[in-house]
Structure formats: structure tokens, C-alpha cells
Design a protein around this motif. Sequence first.
Motif, PDB file in Angstrom:
ATOM      1  N   ARG A 150     -40.824  35.473  24.603  1.00  0.00           N
ATOM      2  CA  ARG A 150     -40.151  34.748  23.505  1.00  0.00           C
ATOM      3  C   ARG A 150     -39.780  33.322  23.893  1.00  0.00           C
ATOM      4  O   ARG A 150     -39.296  32.559  23.066  1.00  0.00           O
ATOM      5  CB  ARG A 150     -38.867  35.484  23.102  1.00  0.00           C
ATOM      6  N   MET A 151     -39.929  32.996  25.167  1.00  0.00           N
ATOM      7  CA  MET A 151     -39.584  31.658  25.661  1.00  0.00           C
ATOM      8  C   MET A 151     -40.834  31.022  26.277  1.00  0.00           C
ATOM      9  O   MET A 151     -40.934  30.903  27.504  1.00  0.00           O
ATOM     10  CB  MET A 151     -38.450  31.742  26.699  1.00  0.00           C
ATOM     11  N   PRO A 152     -41.799  30.625  25.489  1.00  0.00           N
ATOM     12  CA  PRO A 152     -43.072  30.125  26.038  1.00  0.00           C
ATOM     13  C   PRO A 152     -42.928  28.890  26.911  1.00  0.00           C
ATOM     14  O   PRO A 152     -43.816  28.584  27.704  1.00  0.00           O
ATOM     15  CB  PRO A 152     -43.903  29.826  24.785  1.00  0.00           C
ATOM     16  N   GLN A 212     -28.630  45.079  28.093  1.00  0.00           N
ATOM     17  CA  GLN A 212     -30.027  45.188  28.520  1.00  0.00           C
ATOM     18  C   GLN A 212     -30.929  45.083  27.300  1.00  0.00           C
ATOM     19  O   GLN A 212     -31.520  46.053  26.843  1.00  0.00           O
ATOM     20  CB  GLN A 212     -30.265  46.506  29.264  1.00  0.00           C
ATOM     21  N   ASP A 213     -31.006  43.860  26.776  1.00  0.00           N
ATOM     22  CA  ASP A 213     -31.914  43.627  25.655  1.00  0.00           C
ATOM     23  C   ASP A 213     -32.476  42.212  25.741  1.00  0.00           C
ATOM     24  O   ASP A 213     -31.996  41.368  26.511  1.00  0.00           O
ATOM     25  CB  ASP A 213     -31.252  43.902  24.296  1.00  0.00           C
ATOM     26  N   VAL A 214     -33.503  41.970  24.942  1.00  0.00           N
ATOM     27  CA  VAL A 214     -34.232  40.709  25.003  1.00  0.00           C
ATOM     28  C   VAL A 214     -33.342  39.530  24.646  1.00  0.00           C
ATOM     29  O   VAL A 214     -33.350  38.488  25.314  1.00  0.00           O
ATOM     30  CB  VAL A 214     -35.465  40.780  24.081  1.00  0.00           C
ATOM     31  N   ASP A 215     -32.556  39.666  23.583  1.00  0.00           N
ATOM     32  CA  ASP A 215     -31.705  38.557  23.145  1.00  0.00           C
ATOM     33  C   ASP A 215     -30.725  38.145  24.237  1.00  0.00           C
ATOM     34  O   ASP A 215     -30.489  36.949  24.451  1.00  0.00           O
ATOM     35  CB  ASP A 215     -30.935  38.950  21.875  1.00  0.00           C
ATOM     36  N   ALA A 216     -30.152  39.131  24.936  1.00  0.00           N
ATOM     37  CA  ALA A 216     -29.164  38.819  25.977  1.00  0.00           C
ATOM     38  C   ALA A 216     -29.811  38.084  27.150  1.00  0.00           C
ATOM     39  O   ALA A 216     -29.235  37.140  27.700  1.00  0.00           O
ATOM     40  CB  ALA A 216     -28.489  40.105  26.451  1.00  0.00           C
ATOM     41  N   ILE A 217     -31.012  38.498  27.526  1.00  0.00           N
ATOM     42  CA  ILE A 217     -31.703  37.815  28.639  1.00  0.00           C
ATOM     43  C   ILE A 217     -32.072  36.395  28.239  1.00  0.00           C
ATOM     44  O   ILE A 217     -31.872  35.443  29.017  1.00  0.00           O
ATOM     45  CB  ILE A 217     -32.952  38.612  29.065  1.00  0.00           C
ATOM     46  N   CYS A 218     -32.583  36.233  27.028  1.00  0.00           N
ATOM     47  CA  CYS A 218     -32.938  34.882  26.559  1.00  0.00           C
ATOM     48  C   CYS A 218     -31.721  33.967  26.544  1.00  0.00           C
ATOM     49  O   CYS A 218     -31.789  32.813  26.987  1.00  0.00           O
ATOM     50  CB  CYS A 218     -33.566  34.956  25.169  1.00  0.00           C
ATOM     51  N   ALA A 219     -30.600  34.478  26.042  1.00  0.00           N
ATOM     52  CA  ALA A 219     -29.380  33.675  25.983  1.00  0.00           C
ATOM     53  C   ALA A 219     -28.897  33.305  27.387  1.00  0.00           C
ATOM     54  O   ALA A 219     -28.424  32.179  27.624  1.00  0.00           O
ATOM     55  CB  ALA A 219     -28.292  34.436  25.219  1.00  0.00           C
ATOM     56  N   ALA A 220     -29.034  34.247  28.344  1.00  0.00           N
ATOM     57  CA  ALA A 220     -28.604  33.969  29.711  1.00  0.00           C
ATOM     58  C   ALA A 220     -29.477  32.892  30.361  1.00  0.00           C
ATOM     59  O   ALA A 220     -28.968  32.014  31.063  1.00  0.00           O
ATOM     60  CB  ALA A 220     -28.647  35.250  30.538  1.00  0.00           C
ATOM     61  N   VAL A 221     -30.779  32.942  30.128  1.00  0.00           N
ATOM     62  CA  VAL A 221     -31.672  31.922  30.677  1.00  0.00           C
ATOM     63  C   VAL A 221     -31.348  30.554  30.093  1.00  0.00           C
ATOM     64  O   VAL A 221     -31.312  29.538  30.806  1.00  0.00           O
ATOM     65  CB  VAL A 221     -33.148  32.290  30.439  1.00  0.00           C
ATOM     66  N   GLU A 222     -31.080  30.508  28.796  1.00  0.00           N
ATOM     67  CA  GLU A 222     -30.724  29.234  28.166  1.00  0.00           C
ATOM     68  C   GLU A 222     -29.400  28.705  28.704  1.00  0.00           C
ATOM     69  O   GLU A 222     -29.246  27.502  28.946  1.00  0.00           O
ATOM     70  CB  GLU A 222     -30.661  29.399  26.645  1.00  0.00           C
ATOM     71  N   ALA A 223     -28.436  29.602  28.941  1.00  0.00           N
ATOM     72  CA  ALA A 223     -27.156  29.179  29.532  1.00  0.00           C
ATOM     73  C   ALA A 223     -27.363  28.678  30.958  1.00  0.00           C
ATOM     74  O   ALA A 223     -26.727  27.705  31.379  1.00  0.00           O
ATOM     75  CB  ALA A 223     -26.175  30.346  29.512  1.00  0.00           C
ATOM     76  N   PHE A 224     -28.243  29.341  31.681  1.00  0.00           N
ATOM     77  CA  PHE A 224     -28.581  28.915  33.038  1.00  0.00           C
ATOM     78  C   PHE A 224     -29.166  27.503  33.030  1.00  0.00           C
ATOM     79  O   PHE A 224     -28.791  26.650  33.833  1.00  0.00           O
ATOM     80  CB  PHE A 224     -29.580  29.916  33.628  1.00  0.00           C
ATOM     81  N   GLU A 225     -30.075  27.247  32.104  1.00  0.00           N
ATOM     82  CA  GLU A 225     -30.714  25.929  31.995  1.00  0.00           C
ATOM     83  C   GLU A 225     -29.712  24.845  31.606  1.00  0.00           C
ATOM     84  O   GLU A 225     -29.799  23.707  32.066  1.00  0.00           O
ATOM     85  CB  GLU A 225     -31.839  25.987  30.959  1.00  0.00           C
ATOM     86  N   ALA A 226     -28.748  25.217  30.777  1.00  0.00           N
ATOM     87  CA  ALA A 226     -27.778  24.239  30.275  1.00  0.00           C
ATOM     88  C   ALA A 226     -26.630  23.997  31.238  1.00  0.00           C
ATOM     89  O   ALA A 226     -25.833  23.070  31.044  1.00  0.00           O
ATOM     90  CB  ALA A 226     -27.231  24.700  28.926  1.00  0.00           C
ATOM     91  N   GLY A 227     -26.522  24.822  32.285  1.00  0.00           N
ATOM     92  CA  GLY A 227     -25.396  24.706  33.207  1.00  0.00           C
ATOM     93  C   GLY A 227     -25.519  23.537  34.151  1.00  0.00           C
ATOM     94  O   GLY A 227     -26.506  22.777  34.153  1.00  0.00           O
ATOM     95  N   ALA A 228     -24.530  23.418  35.012  1.00  0.00           N
ATOM     96  CA  ALA A 228     -24.456  22.287  35.944  1.00  0.00           C
ATOM     97  C   ALA A 228     -25.274  22.515  37.205  1.00  0.00           C
ATOM     98  O   ALA A 228     -25.339  21.643  38.069  1.00  0.00           O
ATOM     99  CB  ALA A 228     -22.992  22.027  36.315  1.00  0.00           C
ATOM    100  N   GLY A 229     -25.897  23.694  37.327  1.00  0.00           N
ATOM    101  CA  GLY A 229     -26.688  23.985  38.518  1.00  0.00           C
ATOM    102  C   GLY A 229     -25.896  24.756  39.555  1.00  0.00           C
ATOM    103  O   GLY A 229     -24.679  24.940  39.438  1.00  0.00           O
ATOM    104  N   PHE A 230     -26.592  25.226  40.579  1.00  0.00           N
ATOM    105  CA  PHE A 230     -25.980  26.055  41.614  1.00  0.00           C
ATOM    106  C   PHE A 230     -26.298  25.468  42.986  1.00  0.00           C
ATOM    107  O   PHE A 230     -27.371  24.920  43.209  1.00  0.00           O
ATOM    108  CB  PHE A 230     -26.525  27.486  41.520  1.00  0.00           C
ATOM    109  N   ASP A 231     -25.355  25.632  43.900  1.00  0.00           N
ATOM    110  CA  ASP A 231     -25.512  25.123  45.253  1.00  0.00           C
ATOM    111  C   ASP A 231     -26.238  26.166  46.109  1.00  0.00           C
ATOM    112  O   ASP A 231     -25.713  27.270  46.317  1.00  0.00           O
ATOM    113  CB  ASP A 231     -24.134  24.830  45.845  1.00  0.00           C
TER     114      ASP A 231
END
Length: 371
Positions: A224-226, A322-341
Motif C-alpha cells: 500500500r506504500m509503493p 496487527q493490521d495493515v493500517d496500523a503498520i502504514c501509520a507507524a511507517v509514516e510516523a517514523f518518516e515524519a519523526g526527528a530520526g534516531f541516534d
Amino acid sequence: MKIAIVHEWLATYAGSEKVVEQLLTLYPEADLFAVADFLPDNQRAFLGGRTPVTSFIQKLPRARKWFRHYLPLMPLAMEQLDLSAYELIISSSHAVAKGVLTGPNQTHICYCHSPIRYAWDLQHQYLQESGLTSGLKAWIVRALLHYMRLWDVRTANGVDHFIANSAFIAKRIRKVYGREAAVLHPPVDVSGFALGGDKEDFYLAASRMVPYKKMPLIVEAFARMPGRRLVMIGDGPEFEKCRALATPNVSLLGYQSFEVLRDHMQRARGFVFAAEEDFGITPVEAQACGTPVIAFGRGGALETVIATGDPAEHTGLFFARQDVDAICAAVEAFEAGAGFDPLACRRNAERFGHAQFRQRFQQLAETYAPA
């Protein structure tokens, strides 16, 4: 002090065997017992030349290939192992190892990976995944699991001290056996991993492809995230299902060597983990490579991934379902975050190293069974 270490069965060098390896390192004079020993020659080094004492199951027909089918006989097999000469018995148990018979002058410490999962809270999931929801065979299996539960509770009384591999499992021990357990996370070979260089633009998922790992769910989410690339390492019964769901942005590499896995962990932007695990070693290995983790927020991941407190120490984030929408939202939040050390990820992983495990286990054993 004579010491016996008891393990379920020896068939492959995997997570629970790595615990036994550290126990044998800590207690090199200990004798080793198991239901059966079918370890291939190229995986026996961790035994240090020992020949384990095995049960009658070792000699049953076709046991090398089908020993797990003898599960109904394993309680009897464990009870036939004679440990009367030992003062300290350490069992490494996720099924039947804790069921050895011990006397009042012996101390039995059980390092519990879990009470028998498929006999307790995961019974219905196991029956469904095995196609045993109806019919005569299903009722026979249900009756056998009922018998296993009765035996499992009874033999818990023979354990003097429980050590759980996570707080999640300590809660399961409390619910199933009514016993408290110290928590000692299993050893992870952190030294076998190292920080990578620059991160590349792909996410990694790596696991055996069995139903509870939810690997097809991760594939479906990235389909869903090409614009997000996923590399998936692993093989198993769900591989073809993953292949059917894969889109051009998803690369399925199948089984790969340790070197290939480590290389991808070092280069990945993030590691995606959708299973509810008792502990979960691969998220720790990913963090040892400086790679943050996007994980399902249940089970052992809550103890190995830091997503609260000081943002500078965060090593990942969680999704709640454990569903598709939750994983997609988490990846988008990861991308929008400040990054990790990456250094914070590495520091967190180092809490789970071999030396830390041995030191803590020895401290507990000396408290439970002073010389």
C-alpha cells in the motif's frame, strides 16, 4: 556441587539453545539432559564435546524426523530421567523440561521461555492454524492438550525458583502457575553485530515465515506504500503467501546467511517487526547495528525497544494493532519523526549481551542455591 542442566530437545542451534550455551559456559562441569538429541554435527560446538543424556524417545521409530509427534509421551520421558545424584538442577523449559523429578534436598531453578504456549492461551490460535477446529482428530488433540495442562501445573510445584525470559512471560507464569518469577532476558550475541555506515532507503523485516510472525501482513502494508521499499529475509510455510502479496517495491530474498542478514540490518533505514513475541531477538540484533525498530507494541518488544522517556534515547516506535493500517501509520510516523541516534540503539542492545546474562544468572543462582 553437582549440577544438571535439562533442556527440552536438541534439534537445532536456535534461541533456547543459545541460553543452554551460556549456562554450559557458566557451569562447565554440569551434565546435560534432554528428551532427545538430533543436533547435526555442524551445530554441536556449543555443547563443548558433551554427549547429552537422553530419554527413551531417542530410540523410538522415526524419532529423528518426527520426535515432536511424540509430545504426549514427553512428560513420561522427562520423569524417567534420573537426576537424584545432583544438588542443583537448572531446566531450560518452554514445554516439558521443568517436569523432571526432584527431591526435597535438591534445588530446581527453571529458566522459563514460556509455559507450553499451544496448551494455554495460544491453544485456539494453534488449533486454527493447524486446521484442527472440528472433527475427531481435533477433539483428540484438545483432550491431549487438556492432559498437558494438568501435567504442566502439577510439575510447576517441583520448581523451587522460576526465572522468566521477559516480564511478559513472568505475567504468563503468574497466571498459569500462580508463581512469581525473576526476570532475566535471554542472551543476544551483540558482539556479533556492529554499527553500520550510512543508512539506505529501505526497510527490513527478517524472520521465519510462520503464521504468528505476521510476515504477510508487513508485505501487504508496504504494498500500500509503493514509495517505501521493503526487503524481507526468511523462509517458511508463509513464503508463497508473501510472494503472492508482494509488489515491485518489496524484495523477498528467502533464507540468507548470517553475513547477508547482518549486512542488511546495518544498512536498513528501519527494522519492521509485527509479531507478539515472548522476547524477540531480532529487534535487539537490529538495534545492535544502530537500526531503529518499528514494532507491534505487545509482548517482549515493549522491553527491548525504547519509545518513551528521553527522546534522545528512543530506539524505535510501536504500532497498537496487527493490521495493515496500523503498520502504514507507524511507517509514516517514523518518516515524519526527528530520526534516531544509532549510538542510542547500540547502547540499548548492549544490555542484552552474553556477559550480562551470565553475571545476572549467577547472582540469582547463588541467592537461590548458596554453595
